[in-house]
Design a protein around this motif. Structure first.
Motif, PDB file in Angstrom:
ATOM      1  N   HIS A 176      41.152 -16.689 112.662  1.00 24.83           N
ATOM      2  CA  HIS A 176      42.274 -17.341 111.974  1.00 24.83           C
ATOM      3  C   HIS A 176      43.573 -17.269 112.774  1.00 24.83           C
ATOM      4  N   LEU A 177      43.713 -16.218 113.570  1.00 27.16           N
ATOM      5  CA  LEU A 177      45.007 -15.964 114.221  1.00 27.16           C
ATOM      6  C   LEU A 177      45.443 -17.091 115.163  1.00 27.16           C
ATOM      7  N   PRO A 178      44.585 -17.614 116.041  1.00 26.66           N
ATOM      8  CA  PRO A 178      45.043 -18.698 116.926  1.00 26.66           C
ATOM      9  C   PRO A 178      45.515 -19.931 116.161  1.00 26.66           C
ATOM     10  N   SER A 179      44.816 -20.288 115.091  1.00 20.51           N
ATOM     11  CA  SER A 179      45.222 -21.459 114.300  1.00 20.51           C
ATOM     12  C   SER A 179      46.555 -21.226 113.608  1.00 20.51           C
ATOM     13  N   LEU A 180      46.758 -20.001 113.137  1.00 25.26           N
ATOM     14  CA  LEU A 180      48.042 -19.677 112.513  1.00 25.26           C
ATOM     15  C   LEU A 180      49.173 -19.746 113.525  1.00 25.26           C
ATOM     16  N   ASP A 181      48.925 -19.255 114.737  1.00 21.59           N
ATOM     17  CA  ASP A 181      49.958 -19.326 115.783  1.00 21.59           C
ATOM     18  C   ASP A 181      50.307 -20.770 116.097  1.00 21.59           C
ATOM     19  N   ASP A 182      49.296 -21.630 116.147  1.00 26.41           N
ATOM     20  CA  ASP A 182      49.552 -23.055 116.411  1.00 26.41           C
ATOM     21  C   ASP A 182      50.386 -23.674 115.290  1.00 26.41           C
ATOM     22  N   LEU A 183      50.038 -23.361 114.056  1.00 28.01           N
ATOM     23  CA  LEU A 183      50.755 -23.922 112.905  1.00 28.01           C
ATOM     24  C   LEU A 183      52.203 -23.457 112.892  1.00 28.01           C
ATOM     25  N   ILE A 184      52.433 -22.183 113.168  1.00 28.46           N
ATOM     26  CA  ILE A 184      53.802 -21.648 113.183  1.00 28.46           C
ATOM     27  C   ILE A 184      54.623 -22.301 114.292  1.00 28.46           C
ATOM     28  N   ALA A 185      54.033 -22.431 115.467  1.00 30.80           N
ATOM     29  CA  ALA A 185      54.746 -23.043 116.584  1.00 30.80           C
ATOM     30  C   ALA A 185      55.076 -24.502 116.286  1.00 30.80           C
ATOM     31  N   GLU A 186      54.124 -25.236 115.717  1.00 30.42           N
ATOM     32  CA  GLU A 186      54.351 -26.648 115.376  1.00 30.42           C
ATOM     33  C   GLU A 186      55.440 -26.769 114.316  1.00 30.42           C
ATOM     34  N   SER A 187      55.402 -25.895 113.330  1.00 28.62           N
ATOM     35  CA  SER A 187      56.411 -25.928 112.265  1.00 28.62           C
ATOM     36  C   SER A 187      57.809 -25.686 112.833  1.00 28.62           C
ATOM     37  N   LYS A 188      57.947 -24.666 113.652  1.00 35.53           N
ATOM     38  CA  LYS A 188      59.257 -24.347 114.224  1.00 35.53           C
ATOM     39  C   LYS A 188      59.758 -25.475 115.124  1.00 35.53           C
ATOM     40  N   ALA A 189      58.863 -26.073 115.891  1.00 33.29           N
ATOM     41  CA  ALA A 189      59.258 -27.159 116.787  1.00 33.29           C
ATOM     42  C   ALA A 189      59.781 -28.353 116.012  1.00 33.29           C
ATOM     43  N   ARG A 190      59.282 -28.543 114.806  1.00 27.13           N
ATOM     44  CA  ARG A 190      59.704 -29.684 113.995  1.00 27.13           C
ATOM     45  C   ARG A 190      60.802 -29.318 113.002  1.00 27.13           C
ATOM     46  N   GLY A 191      61.259 -28.083 113.023  1.00 30.07           N
ATOM     47  CA  GLY A 191      62.298 -27.664 112.090  1.00 30.07           C
ATOM     48  C   GLY A 191      61.794 -27.470 110.679  1.00 30.07           C
ATOM     49  N   ILE A 192      60.485 -27.244 110.520  1.00 30.25           N
ATOM     50  CA  ILE A 192      59.882 -27.009 109.204  1.00 30.25           C
ATOM     51  C   ILE A 192      59.870 -25.507 108.923  1.00 30.25           C
ATOM     52  N   ASP A 193      60.240 -25.124 107.716  1.00 29.54           N
ATOM     53  CA  ASP A 193      60.260 -23.712 107.330  1.00 29.54           C
ATOM     54  C   ASP A 193      58.889 -23.088 107.610  1.00 29.54           C
ATOM     55  N   ALA A 194      58.872 -22.044 108.426  1.00 28.29           N
ATOM     56  CA  ALA A 194      57.609 -21.419 108.828  1.00 28.29           C
ATOM     57  C   ALA A 194      57.335 -20.113 108.088  1.00 28.29           C
ATOM     58  N   ALA A 195      58.112 -19.824 107.041  1.00 28.69           N
ATOM     59  CA  ALA A 195      57.961 -18.533 106.353  1.00 28.69           C
ATOM     60  C   ALA A 195      56.569 -18.357 105.759  1.00 28.69           C
ATOM     61  N   LEU A 196      56.013 -19.431 105.179  1.00 33.17           N
ATOM     62  CA  LEU A 196      54.716 -19.314 104.510  1.00 33.17           C
ATOM     63  C   LEU A 196      53.597 -18.992 105.504  1.00 33.17           C
ATOM     64  N   PRO A 197      53.406 -19.770 106.576  1.00 27.21           N
ATOM     65  CA  PRO A 197      52.352 -19.402 107.525  1.00 27.21           C
ATOM     66  C   PRO A 197      52.643 -18.098 108.277  1.00 27.21           C
ATOM     67  N   THR A 198      53.929 -17.780 108.461  1.00 31.05           N
ATOM     68  CA  THR A 198      54.265 -16.525 109.133  1.00 31.05           C
ATOM     69  C   THR A 198      53.843 -15.331 108.284  1.00 31.05           C
ATOM     70  N   TYR A 199      54.033 -15.428 106.982  1.00 29.64           N
ATOM     71  CA  TYR A 199      53.579 -14.364 106.085  1.00 29.64           C
ATOM     72  C   TYR A 199      52.063 -14.201 106.170  1.00 29.64           C
ATOM     73  N   THR A 200      51.362 -15.326 106.178  1.00 23.92           N
ATOM     74  CA  THR A 200      49.906 -15.270 106.285  1.00 23.92           C
ATOM     75  C   THR A 200      49.480 -14.633 107.609  1.00 23.92           C
ATOM     76  N   ARG A 201      50.184 -14.991 108.698  1.00 19.12           N
ATOM     77  CA  ARG A 201      49.856 -14.402 109.991  1.00 19.12           C
ATOM     78  C   ARG A 201      50.038 -12.888 109.960  1.00 19.12           C
ATOM     79  N   THR A 202      51.081 -12.422 109.285  1.00 20.30           N
ATOM     80  CA  THR A 202      51.322 -10.982 109.164  1.00 20.30           C
ATOM     81  C   THR A 202      50.152 -10.299 108.473  1.00 20.30           C
ATOM     82  N   LEU A 203      49.642 -10.914 107.411  1.00 21.18           N
ATOM     83  CA  LEU A 203      48.499 -10.343 106.691  1.00 21.18           C
ATOM     84  C   LEU A 203      47.280 -10.237 107.601  1.00 21.18           C
ATOM     85  N   VAL A 204      47.007 -11.324 108.322  1.00 19.12           N
ATOM     86  CA  VAL A 204      45.832 -11.338 109.196  1.00 19.12           C
ATOM     87  C   VAL A 204      45.996 -10.332 110.340  1.00 19.12           C
ATOM     88  N   ALA A 205      47.187 -10.313 110.946  1.00 18.42           N
ATOM     89  CA  ALA A 205      47.417  -9.404 112.076  1.00 18.42           C
ATOM     90  C   ALA A 205      47.279  -7.949 111.644  1.00 18.42           C
TER      91      ALA A 205
END
Length: 293
Positions: free
Chosen positions: A242-271
């Motif tokens: 799951h971790l690589p896909s979450l990293d991609d989603l977070i990076a894409e969100s930040k690049a587009r100015g989309i709030d990344a708090a939700l996937p970042t929280y999920t990444r924290t759980l997985v990590a």
């Protein structure tokens, strides 16, 4: 009302959006209904349909066999039932008020001490759907009380479901459904913001992705089984993937100015789970993160 159905005198305490829908549905089904509300003007549309208005909660309860309570908060429900305590003996209280599981148990205990039977119901539909065959209400309380009143409860929703003798369990069932609902909705809305920023129509996406989206809820039985057995090791679909896909989603969100708090929280759980050595376990392992004190 069918020829075999028995008309039950019902009191409805609380005539907000949901309470008014409950009273209207009962009236339409042919049950005598007495209503009470702090703001008496809310009773008039129901009086026009044939309901009787009571000046006090005690008077409403005294005119009924079954008392339905739908007000704002468990403390208010307890207050109203306390005000009607002298009239409650021998009746059945169906408490459809939101609140905590502890509050529903406390209210049930008081109602029992007043000499009445108690059910707590958690409504899983919006007011316009009350009375429809698909409306679901979870009920907690003694099973014989539920069985005795099931025909009346079916009027309110075609799928009354008894979940436990403990009234608090019905509350927890309702909370659990809402908990899942908010998670799914927030995930969908975050995805919609991401797609919308890329100029992609959300309706096109949801139609084309429907099989994948529908498959999400099909995972629930498997996850539930793993959690109940506390056995999480899986040969495929493990947490480490799951971790690589979450990293991609977070990076894409930040690049587009989309709030990344939700996937970042999920990444924290997985990590955290990976750091604890659970990389080869299923996603269900993360339940332990939510269970920590």
């Amino acid at each position: 009302m069918s020829e075999n159905a028995e008309a039950v005198a019902v009191a409805v305490l609380g005539l907000g959006e949901m309470g008014a829908a409950l009273a209207t549905t009962l009236l339409d089904a042919g049950h005598p209904v007495t209503v009470w509300n702090r703001s008496q003007d809310k009773a008039q549309p129901l009086i026009d349909k044939g309901a009787r208005a009571a000046a006090t909660p005690e008077a409403a309860v005294g005119a009924a066999e079954v008392v339905i309570v739908n007000v704002k908060g468990g403390a208010v429900a307890t207050e109203l039932l306390g005000a009607a305590a002298s009239a409650l003996r021998g009746r059945t209280v169906v408490d459809l008020t939101d609140g905590s599981s502890e509050q529903s148990r406390a209210t049930g205990q008081l109602v029992t001490e007043y000499g009445a039977d108690y059910l707590h119901g958690q409504i899983m539909t919006i007011a316009p759907a009350i009375g429809s065959p698909d409306a679901v209400v979870f009920y907690g309380g003694r099973r014989p009380v539920f069985d005795r009143n099931e025909a009346l409860l079916e009027v309110l929703g075609g799928r009354p479901t008894h979940v436990s003798d403990d009234p608090g369990v019905a509350v927890l069932y309702g909370m659990a459904v809402h908990d899942i609902m908010w998670g799914l909705l927030n995930g969908f809305l975050h995805a919609a913001a991401l797609l919308g920023d890329a100029g992609i129509r959300i309706d096109d996406f949801q139609q084309r992705a429907q099989p994948s989206l529908a498959a999400l809820t099909s995972l629930f039985p498997m996850l539930a089984n793993e959690i109940d057995r506390a056995e999480f090791a899986v040969p495929y679909g493990a947490l480490e993937h799951h971790l690589p896909s979450l990293d991609d989603l977070i990076a894409e969100s930040k690049a587009r100015g989309i709030d990344a708090a939700l996937p970042t929280y999920t990444r924290t759980l997985v990590a955290e789970a990976l750091a604890a050595g659970h990389g080869h376990d299923s996603y269900a392992r993360l339940v332990e993160r939510f269970s920590r004190g």
